[in-house]
Design a protein around this motif. Sequence first.
Motif, mmCIF file in Angstrom:
data_model
loop_
_atom_site.group_PDB
_atom_site.id
_atom_site.type_symbol
_atom_site.label_atom_id
_atom_site.label_comp_id
_atom_site.label_asym_id
_atom_site.label_seq_id
_atom_site.Cartn_x
_atom_site.Cartn_y
_atom_site.Cartn_z
ATOM 1 N N SER A 8 -10.853 -9.640 -9.965
ATOM 2 C CA SER A 8 -10.767 -10.184 -8.611
ATOM 3 C C SER A 8 -10.816 -11.698 -8.647
ATOM 4 O O SER A 8 -11.483 -12.296 -9.502
ATOM 5 C CB SER A 8 -11.922 -9.662 -7.749
ATOM 6 O OG SER A 8 -11.806 -8.272 -7.569
ATOM 7 N N SER B 47 0.822 -1.213 0.000
ATOM 8 C CA SER B 47 0.000 0.000 0.000
ATOM 9 C C SER B 47 0.855 1.262 0.000
ATOM 10 O O SER B 47 0.558 2.228 -0.715
ATOM 11 C CB SER B 47 -0.941 -0.005 1.206
ATOM 12 O OG SER B 47 -0.202 -0.103 2.409
ATOM 13 N N ARG C 4 -12.295 4.326 2.821
ATOM 14 C CA ARG C 4 -12.328 3.017 2.183
ATOM 15 C C ARG C 4 -13.336 2.973 1.033
ATOM 16 O O ARG C 4 -13.045 2.373 -0.010
ATOM 17 C CB ARG C 4 -12.632 1.930 3.217
ATOM 18 C CG ARG C 4 -12.624 0.535 2.594
ATOM 19 C CD ARG C 4 -12.852 -0.538 3.635
ATOM 20 N NE ARG C 4 -12.880 -1.863 3.025
ATOM 21 C CZ ARG C 4 -13.077 -2.994 3.686
ATOM 22 N NH1 ARG C 4 -13.248 -2.948 5.009
ATOM 23 N NH2 ARG C 4 -13.100 -4.144 3.054
ATOM 24 N N VAL D 292 -11.710 4.013 -2.214
ATOM 25 C CA VAL D 292 -10.862 2.988 -2.824
ATOM 26 C C VAL D 292 -11.715 1.878 -3.409
ATOM 27 O O VAL D 292 -11.444 1.370 -4.509
ATOM 28 C CB VAL D 292 -9.866 2.430 -1.790
ATOM 29 C CG1 VAL D 292 -9.035 1.305 -2.399
ATOM 30 C CG2 VAL D 292 -8.964 3.544 -1.264
ATOM 31 N N THR D 293 -12.779 1.484 -2.686
ATOM 32 C CA THR D 293 -13.670 0.432 -3.191
ATOM 33 C C THR D 293 -14.270 0.828 -4.526
ATOM 34 O O THR D 293 -14.310 0.035 -5.476
ATOM 35 C CB THR D 293 -14.780 0.143 -2.176
ATOM 36 O OG1 THR D 293 -14.203 -0.269 -0.931
ATOM 37 C CG2 THR D 293 -15.719 -0.933 -2.688
ATOM 38 N N TYR E 258 -11.582 0.702 -7.290
ATOM 39 C CA TYR E 258 -11.318 -0.682 -7.704
ATOM 40 C C TYR E 258 -12.466 -1.210 -8.565
ATOM 41 O O TYR E 258 -12.249 -1.915 -9.558
ATOM 42 C CB TYR E 258 -11.121 -1.581 -6.492
ATOM 43 C CG TYR E 258 -9.735 -1.538 -5.873
ATOM 44 C CD1 TYR E 258 -8.826 -0.547 -6.210
ATOM 45 C CD2 TYR E 258 -9.320 -2.489 -4.943
ATOM 46 C CE1 TYR E 258 -7.560 -0.506 -5.648
ATOM 47 C CE2 TYR E 258 -8.056 -2.469 -4.368
ATOM 48 C CZ TYR E 258 -7.175 -1.467 -4.730
ATOM 49 O OH TYR E 258 -5.921 -1.436 -4.164
ATOM 50 N N ALA F 90 -6.500 2.744 1.559
ATOM 51 C CA ALA F 90 -7.203 3.928 2.062
ATOM 52 C C ALA F 90 -6.402 4.586 3.184
ATOM 53 O O ALA F 90 -6.278 5.816 3.240
ATOM 54 C CB ALA F 90 -8.597 3.537 2.552
ATOM 55 N N THR G 203 -7.519 -8.257 -5.493
ATOM 56 C CA THR G 203 -7.705 -7.613 -6.793
ATOM 57 C C THR G 203 -6.373 -7.563 -7.525
ATOM 58 O O THR G 203 -5.357 -7.148 -6.960
ATOM 59 C CB THR G 203 -8.253 -6.179 -6.602
ATOM 60 O OG1 THR G 203 -9.502 -6.255 -5.897
ATOM 61 C CG2 THR G 203 -8.462 -5.497 -7.934
ATOM 62 N N GLU H 297 -8.170 -2.890 0.151
ATOM 63 C CA GLU H 297 -8.830 -1.581 0.111
ATOM 64 C C GLU H 297 -8.578 -0.779 1.384
ATOM 65 O O GLU H 297 -8.265 0.418 1.337
ATOM 66 C CB GLU H 297 -10.337 -1.778 -0.110
ATOM 67 C CG GLU H 297 -10.659 -2.395 -1.466
ATOM 68 C CD GLU H 297 -12.095 -2.865 -1.558
ATOM 69 O OE1 GLU H 297 -12.855 -2.650 -0.573
ATOM 70 O OE2 GLU H 297 -12.461 -3.441 -2.596
ATOM 71 N N ARG H 298 -8.683 -1.423 2.534
ATOM 72 C CA ARG H 298 -8.500 -0.710 3.797
ATOM 73 C C ARG H 298 -7.053 -0.207 3.924
ATOM 74 O O ARG H 298 -6.809 0.938 4.337
ATOM 75 C CB ARG H 298 -8.843 -1.622 4.985
ATOM 76 C CG ARG H 298 -8.843 -0.899 6.337
ATOM 77 C CD ARG H 298 -9.086 -1.877 7.473
ATOM 78 N NE ARG H 298 -10.318 -2.620 7.317
ATOM 79 C CZ ARG H 298 -11.522 -2.134 7.679
ATOM 80 N NH1 ARG H 298 -11.617 -0.925 8.201
ATOM 81 N NH2 ARG H 298 -12.602 -2.870 7.519
ATOM 82 N N TYR I 126 -12.823 9.030 -6.322
ATOM 83 C CA TYR I 126 -12.643 7.635 -6.743
ATOM 84 C C TYR I 126 -12.306 7.547 -8.220
ATOM 85 O O TYR I 126 -11.502 6.716 -8.649
ATOM 86 C CB TYR I 126 -13.898 6.818 -6.410
ATOM 87 C CG TYR I 126 -15.049 7.012 -7.372
ATOM 88 C CD1 TYR I 126 -15.198 6.189 -8.485
ATOM 89 C CD2 TYR I 126 -15.984 8.033 -7.181
ATOM 90 C CE1 TYR I 126 -16.239 6.366 -9.379
ATOM 91 C CE2 TYR I 126 -17.032 8.211 -8.058
ATOM 92 C CZ TYR I 126 -17.162 7.382 -9.156
ATOM 93 O OH TYR I 126 -18.194 7.568 -10.043
#
Length: 495
Positions: free
Chosen positions: A93, A22, A75, A78-79, A82, A68, A99, A64-65, A39
Amino acid sequence: MARSQPSRPVDRVDRAGRTLGSRQLAALLAIPPGTRPAYRQLAQSLSGLILDGRIALHVRLPAERALATALETSRPTVTAAYDLLRENGYAHSRQGSGTWTALPEDRAPSGITRALAAPDTAIDLARAAPGLPERALTDALGEVVPQLAEHAHPPGYHPYGLPQLRAAIAERFTRRGLATLPEQILVTSGAQQALTLTMGLLCRSGDRVLVENPSYPNALDALRRARLRAAAVPVADTGWDVEIVESTLRHAVPQLAYLITDFHNPTGCLMPDEERVRILRAAQRSGTWLVVDETLTDLALDVPAPAPFASHTAPGGAGQVITIGSMSKTHWGGLRIGWLRAPARLVTELAAQRVATDMGGSVLDQLLAVALLARATDVLPSRLAQLREQRAALAAALAEHLPHWSWELPPGGLSLWVDLGGPLASALAERALDYGVRIESGAHFATDPGLFEQRLRIPYTLPADTLREAVHRMAAALAAGLPPFAGTRRPHWVA
């Protein structure tokens, strides 16, 4: 000469090398503050990094977390990013495994090879190689013709190369700061043969080879034909990420690494000395042979010509470095004179392998090469002055006719690596044929199909007026509108 590789848990290492952290990803992202929706900007930045090769394909993105937290955003942002990447084909995925990066199906060229379709009168920007001044050729021929008689009586086969030429190339290395004997030189039919011979001797089918992404297309094709596996490391406008190179050497343990450190083709980057030392040390630790392509080394336009890569090793420590070069970029591709510098024992084995397909190069061409190398201090300054003038003309024409394109002015080499601002390159290359310009998209320089679709390599090896006309035609082709690119056009070679 093949070395033994340390045993290692392959699956664990490969998985580790295919996951992007990350913090590492956050450092690559450049998102202007306050952009909305956030996003969409994040997804656009991520897809741009994938297309530019700075994020490899088939790599797992951070959770994702975690991303973020690294980006100091929510989050859901980011979700949603993605989700948009998956929707547009830049990610997919796997159940329970996160992912992974990908490319949309219509971004990947099919790889169908066909001859170049442009008319003979087209302006050729696919080949970054200069012509030889007529005066230089006639002067060299005048010197060489009287020497032919003394070479005509023996059979004329020289698998190692003509002794005079081997000595001249060795002296050139010594003068540049790397003491070299003629026994360490093998003369080849261009640098491409030097690379092919080296891979054939040191590698076996399935071996890993570290390569830059983007890189010289013919070298990448040679790697594929030898059934070798590419371990790609990105080269951006700012140069190499040495930490990634070191990590790839450490985890992939490639048998060989192919690098263009001097005015890199196609980006034009010049590797700093301290980065060369770090890569040398990392390669020594992994037992990797370094093959350093110095075909562009003499074409230093704004900086002093760099010393040989192998000169950065400790005395006697250059045994794992093979340097290849040629006269194609500095003099004339039609001469077909290349060489490699390596330990004498390796040169002997490479010469033995060379005999299986090529008994030796043309004696006439090698005598010409000796004469031209002796005149290098007279020929090269005018060649560099001409390239500076043509580079300036190309940059000015692009700024005038295509001001939304961007590039970094390289300190040497033969071309600009131009960012078009969007994935237009293959469609533009196809349309430009109708306007009498032959050029290749950045995808042709990629280790994976479909990357660098927002890039063009534009050489400045043609006269200034011709370059201005080529840019004018490309601007007209772009203004006429580009059709969707089917992905079937790919030439058989690019210089």
